[in-house]
Design a protein around this motif. Structure first.
Motif, mmCIF file in Angstrom:
data_model
loop_
_atom_site.group_PDB
_atom_site.id
_atom_site.type_symbol
_atom_site.label_atom_id
_atom_site.label_comp_id
_atom_site.label_asym_id
_atom_site.label_seq_id
_atom_site.Cartn_x
_atom_site.Cartn_y
_atom_site.Cartn_z
ATOM 1 N N ASN A 70 -43.761 35.195 20.980
ATOM 2 C CA ASN A 70 -44.386 33.906 21.291
ATOM 3 C C ASN A 70 -45.801 34.103 21.825
ATOM 4 O OD1 ASN A 70 -42.267 32.387 20.438
ATOM 5 N ND2 ASN A 70 -41.501 31.851 22.452
ATOM 6 N N GLN A 111 -47.904 34.804 18.852
ATOM 7 C CA GLN A 111 -48.006 33.613 17.999
ATOM 8 C C GLN A 111 -48.914 32.562 18.632
ATOM 9 O OE1 GLN A 111 -44.104 32.291 16.534
ATOM 10 N NE2 GLN A 111 -44.512 33.605 14.789
ATOM 11 N N GLU A 159 -55.661 38.750 14.933
ATOM 12 C CA GLU A 159 -55.461 37.600 14.050
ATOM 13 C C GLU A 159 -54.064 37.561 13.462
ATOM 14 O OE1 GLU A 159 -58.942 38.341 11.862
ATOM 15 O OE2 GLU A 159 -60.093 37.402 13.481
ATOM 16 N N PHE A 193 -50.221 37.484 13.057
ATOM 17 C CA PHE A 193 -49.104 36.869 13.792
ATOM 18 C C PHE A 193 -49.495 35.615 14.570
ATOM 19 C CE2 PHE A 193 -47.825 41.390 13.437
ATOM 20 C CZ PHE A 193 -46.696 41.217 12.654
ATOM 21 N N ALA A 194 -50.781 35.323 14.719
ATOM 22 C CA ALA A 194 -51.140 34.105 15.427
ATOM 23 C C ALA A 194 -50.742 32.913 14.574
ATOM 24 C CB ALA A 194 -52.635 34.079 15.711
ATOM 25 N N ALA A 195 -50.113 31.933 15.206
ATOM 26 C CA ALA A 195 -49.565 30.832 14.416
ATOM 27 C C ALA A 195 -50.349 29.542 14.583
ATOM 28 C CB ALA A 195 -48.108 30.610 14.802
ATOM 29 N N ALA A 223 -50.280 23.890 16.245
ATOM 30 C CA ALA A 223 -49.360 24.373 15.236
ATOM 31 C C ALA A 223 -48.342 23.290 14.899
ATOM 32 C CB ALA A 223 -48.652 25.622 15.717
ATOM 33 N N GLY A 224 -48.487 22.136 15.518
ATOM 34 C CA GLY A 224 -47.547 21.059 15.236
ATOM 35 C C GLY A 224 -46.279 21.201 16.045
ATOM 36 N N GLY A 225 -46.123 22.307 16.695
ATOM 37 C CA GLY A 225 -44.920 22.547 17.462
ATOM 38 C C GLY A 225 -45.253 22.720 18.921
ATOM 39 N N ARG A 226 -44.638 23.694 19.509
ATOM 40 C CA ARG A 226 -44.789 23.846 20.940
ATOM 41 C C ARG A 226 -45.971 24.711 21.329
ATOM 42 N NH1 ARG A 226 -41.972 28.842 22.249
ATOM 43 N NH2 ARG A 226 -41.955 28.207 24.416
ATOM 44 N N TYR A 227 -46.642 25.306 20.349
ATOM 45 C CA TYR A 227 -47.663 26.254 20.712
ATOM 46 C C TYR A 227 -48.991 25.580 20.987
ATOM 47 C CZ TYR A 227 -44.194 29.425 19.098
ATOM 48 O OH TYR A 227 -43.035 30.086 18.945
ATOM 49 N N TYR A 268 -49.040 44.099 6.584
ATOM 50 C CA TYR A 268 -48.988 42.729 7.094
ATOM 51 C C TYR A 268 -49.080 41.722 5.945
ATOM 52 C CZ TYR A 268 -49.890 38.486 9.684
ATOM 53 O OH TYR A 268 -49.805 37.215 10.169
ATOM 54 N N ARG A 313 -36.896 25.996 22.750
ATOM 55 C CA ARG A 313 -37.028 26.277 21.318
ATOM 56 C C ARG A 313 -37.763 27.610 21.177
ATOM 57 N NH1 ARG A 313 -35.913 23.977 16.951
ATOM 58 N NH2 ARG A 313 -35.783 21.781 17.408
ATOM 59 N N TRP A 314 -37.049 28.565 20.639
ATOM 60 C CA TRP A 314 -37.592 29.925 20.584
ATOM 61 C C TRP A 314 -38.595 30.112 19.476
ATOM 62 C CZ3 TRP A 314 -37.082 32.906 24.547
ATOM 63 C CH2 TRP A 314 -35.954 32.786 25.372
ATOM 64 N N GLU A 344 -40.751 27.995 16.059
ATOM 65 C CA GLU A 344 -41.011 26.741 15.357
ATOM 66 C C GLU A 344 -39.910 26.517 14.342
ATOM 67 O OE1 GLU A 344 -44.820 26.597 13.395
ATOM 68 O OE2 GLU A 344 -45.694 27.725 15.046
ATOM 69 N N MET A 374 -40.252 24.640 11.756
ATOM 70 C CA MET A 374 -40.808 24.205 10.472
ATOM 71 C C MET A 374 -40.997 25.369 9.506
ATOM 72 S SD MET A 374 -43.804 21.895 12.021
ATOM 73 C CE MET A 374 -44.327 23.317 12.929
ATOM 74 N N LYS A 413 -46.266 29.069 9.010
ATOM 75 C CA LYS A 413 -46.473 30.512 9.152
ATOM 76 C C LYS A 413 -45.722 31.041 10.379
ATOM 77 C CE LYS A 413 -49.966 33.902 10.311
ATOM 78 N NZ LYS A 413 -51.297 34.154 10.852
ATOM 79 N N GLY A 414 -45.935 30.366 11.513
ATOM 80 C CA GLY A 414 -45.303 30.826 12.747
ATOM 81 C C GLY A 414 -43.787 30.789 12.668
ATOM 82 N N GLY A 415 -43.267 29.711 12.109
ATOM 83 C CA GLY A 415 -41.818 29.548 12.043
ATOM 84 C C GLY A 415 -41.154 30.552 11.123
ATOM 85 N N GLN A 460 -42.393 33.407 9.990
ATOM 86 C CA GLN A 460 -42.563 34.790 10.469
ATOM 87 C C GLN A 460 -41.607 35.075 11.625
ATOM 88 O OE1 GLN A 460 -46.518 36.055 11.344
ATOM 89 N NE2 GLN A 460 -47.199 35.904 9.230
ATOM 90 N N ILE A 478 -38.878 38.048 11.692
ATOM 91 C CA ILE A 478 -39.016 39.135 12.666
ATOM 92 C C ILE A 478 -37.783 39.192 13.572
ATOM 93 C CG2 ILE A 478 -40.322 39.945 14.676
ATOM 94 C CD1 ILE A 478 -42.840 38.763 13.310
#
Ligand code: SF4
Ligand code: SF4
Ligand code: SF4
Lengths: 149, 316
Positions: free
Chosen positions: A51, A54, A131, A133-135, A142-146, B196, B232-233, B235, B237, B240-242, B244, B248
């Motif tokens: 996290n 990300q 860069e 892994f950054a979400a 990110a539309g989410g919690r980040y 990557y 929520r651990w 995303e 959706m 990319k973040g979700g 990946q 992982i």
């Protein structure tokens, strides 16, 4: 991104016996370092580390107690096995391994944490911004919690 | 491949002698290139059983949902027997309630590779030694089995079932089984940016259907981390973040637990590669802790067993 690298310090609450050091960590950390204090390194889930990356961190510094010195006897041993392998996994998938650093403290090591923070920052500055892994999208959302920290 | 008559006979025997309540195996599916898992309850139903290269599932994944006190027979290939061992070590299964019927394994055919290798609809497939005879609408084609083997089976280090109660047929002589995954070695041969790029390309195709999780014998959590709402651990959706994070963390949860069956990859509708990650994690566990999943009935996976001996590994 500012010139200074951003990173997280995950700190086991028992690893700094000197109250000066703990006070410094809690009050005087440079602004580009975010502190996450945990009861034990054993509480640090690999998902915390992911996290952190990300959400745009350039690195993660994990500070805990030496093998025999764990307040919870074995929490640091479990943490070490998992987090060490997790860092290896991120490196396998393309991250620079230098972006995760462990500091296993002896409670007598006064003043060490300050030096470690300085050293790690220098190391990350040399690597440049992270860069992979950054979400976070360009809008910082990110539309989410980040959120950007 | 087991002699199918001998296999059916053994299944009838254990059912009629009430050694087990039910037997889990494969029956023919709705298409010639697919088998489906089947629970056989009566001796006379054992004729439904098939044993060929189209059993894509890892049958061990179906055991978690069975009643705890049921006596159940399982037809096992190497990976299924190793998964059952690992699940027993993790106290998810009671070995005493299981009757394991080992069968020699020749590897699972990647039906998608097979469909790509021929033109048109496949009406039937027969296995003939090292060859596959594929019947098409107005043609017949002969293919080498090895050409269309699933990568997990091509890389398999331990195809022979372990710890079974009975073995049907004879184990073939095995030579030159690779001890290390060539896919991991190839991945490691690339530089960090290329690695990557490959990982992103694979993971970000994911549609988050979780078929890989459902197919996996070792993904038995009643609540998976991706389904947590608070916290929520990752995303939820298809971002990319979700995607990946899913790839992982799912792989990481398999560290020292994955039996390299490849069921996750075969279940994936997006044909995403996953084993190059889990195999590498397992190789690390082998190098660092000498641990091999399914090697015996007692060793806990490395993340469940740690000791002060680890102190030498604390560098700083
Ligand atoms: S992760 Fe994939 S290869 Fe490993 S045990 Fe699960 S289904 Fe099999
Ligand atoms: S991905 Fe992890 S949390 Fe989810 S079912 Fe598998 S092992 Fe459990
Ligand atoms: S089966 Fe494939 S698409 Fe579905 S969640 Fe797993 S990796 Fe993603």
């Amino acid at each position: 991104m500012s010139a200074k690298p951003h990173f997280f310090l995950f700190q086991c609450q028992y690893c700094l016996a000197a109250s000066d050091d703990q006070h410094w960590v809690e009050n005087d950390l440079p602004k580009n370092v975010k502190l996450i204090k945990t009861p034990c390194t054993g509480r640090i889930s690999p998902m915390f580390v992911l996290n952190a990356f990300q959400s745009g961190a350039d690195g993660v510094l994990i500070s805990g107690c030496m093998p025999e010195k764990c307040h919870y006897i074995k929490g640091n041993l479990g943490a070490r096995r998992q987090l060490d392998e997790f860092a290896r996994l991120l490196a396998y998938l393309g991250m620079q391994p230098e972006r995760v650093r462990f500091v296993w403290m002896n409670v007598s090591e006064r003043g060490r944490i300050q030096q470690e923070v300085v050293d790690f920052e220098a190391q990350l500055a040399a690597l440049g911004p992270s860069e992979k892994f950054a979400a976070i999208s360009a809008s910082g959302n990110a539309g989410g919690r980040y959120g950007q920290y | 491949m087991a002699n199918i008559d001998a296999l059916r006979q053994e299944v009838s025997r254990v059912l009629s002698e009430k050694i087990v309540d039910v037997v889990l195996g494969f029956e023919a599916g709705s298409l010639p290139t697919r088998n489906q898992p089947v629970f056989i309850h009566k001796a006379k139903e054992s004729k439904r059983l098939v044993d060929n290269g189209f059993g894509s599932n890892n049958l061990a994944a179906l055991l978690a949902q069975r009643p705890k006190d049921e006596k159940i027979g399982v037809i096992c290939r190497g990976c299924e027997s190793r998964a059952i061992r690992a699940l027993t070590v993790e106290q998810q299964l009671n070995r005493e309630n299981l009757y394991l019927i080992g069968v020699p394994c020749r590897g699972i055919i990647d039906w998608r590779a097979l469909e790509r290798a021929v033109d048109g609809e496949i009406l039937a497939v027969a296995e003939d030694g090292e060859d596959l005879l594929v019947t098409l609408k107005d043609d017949e084609k002969k293919l080498a089995r090895a050409e269309v083997l699933h990568s997990a089976c091509r890389n398999c280090r331990q195809p022979d079932p372990v710890g079974t109660d009975v073995l049907i047929g004879e184990l073939p002589a095995r030579e030159g089984l690779a001890q290390r995954s060539p896919d991991v070695a190839a991945f490691l041969g690339k530089d960090a940016d290329a690695r990557y790029a490959i990982f992103s390309e694979e993971a970000e195709r994911c549609i988050r259907c979780y078929a890989c999780r459902e197919a996996c014998p070792m993904c038995y959590c009643t609540e998976c981390f991706v389904d947590h709402i608070t916290p929520r651990w990752s995303e939820s959706m298809v971002s990319k973040g979700g995607t990946q994070a899913w790839h992982i963390i799912r792989a990481f949860h398999q560290t020292g637990r994955c039996v390299s069956c490849g069921a996750c990859e075969r279940a994936c509708p997006m044909e995403i590669k996953m084993e190059y990650i889990t195999d590498r994690l397992n190789e690390d566990m082998q190098d660092m802790y000498g641990f091999e999943v399914g090697a015996n009935d007692s060793d806990q996976p490395p993340f469940a067993a740690f000791s002060l001996d680890d102190r030498n590994r604390f560098k700083e």
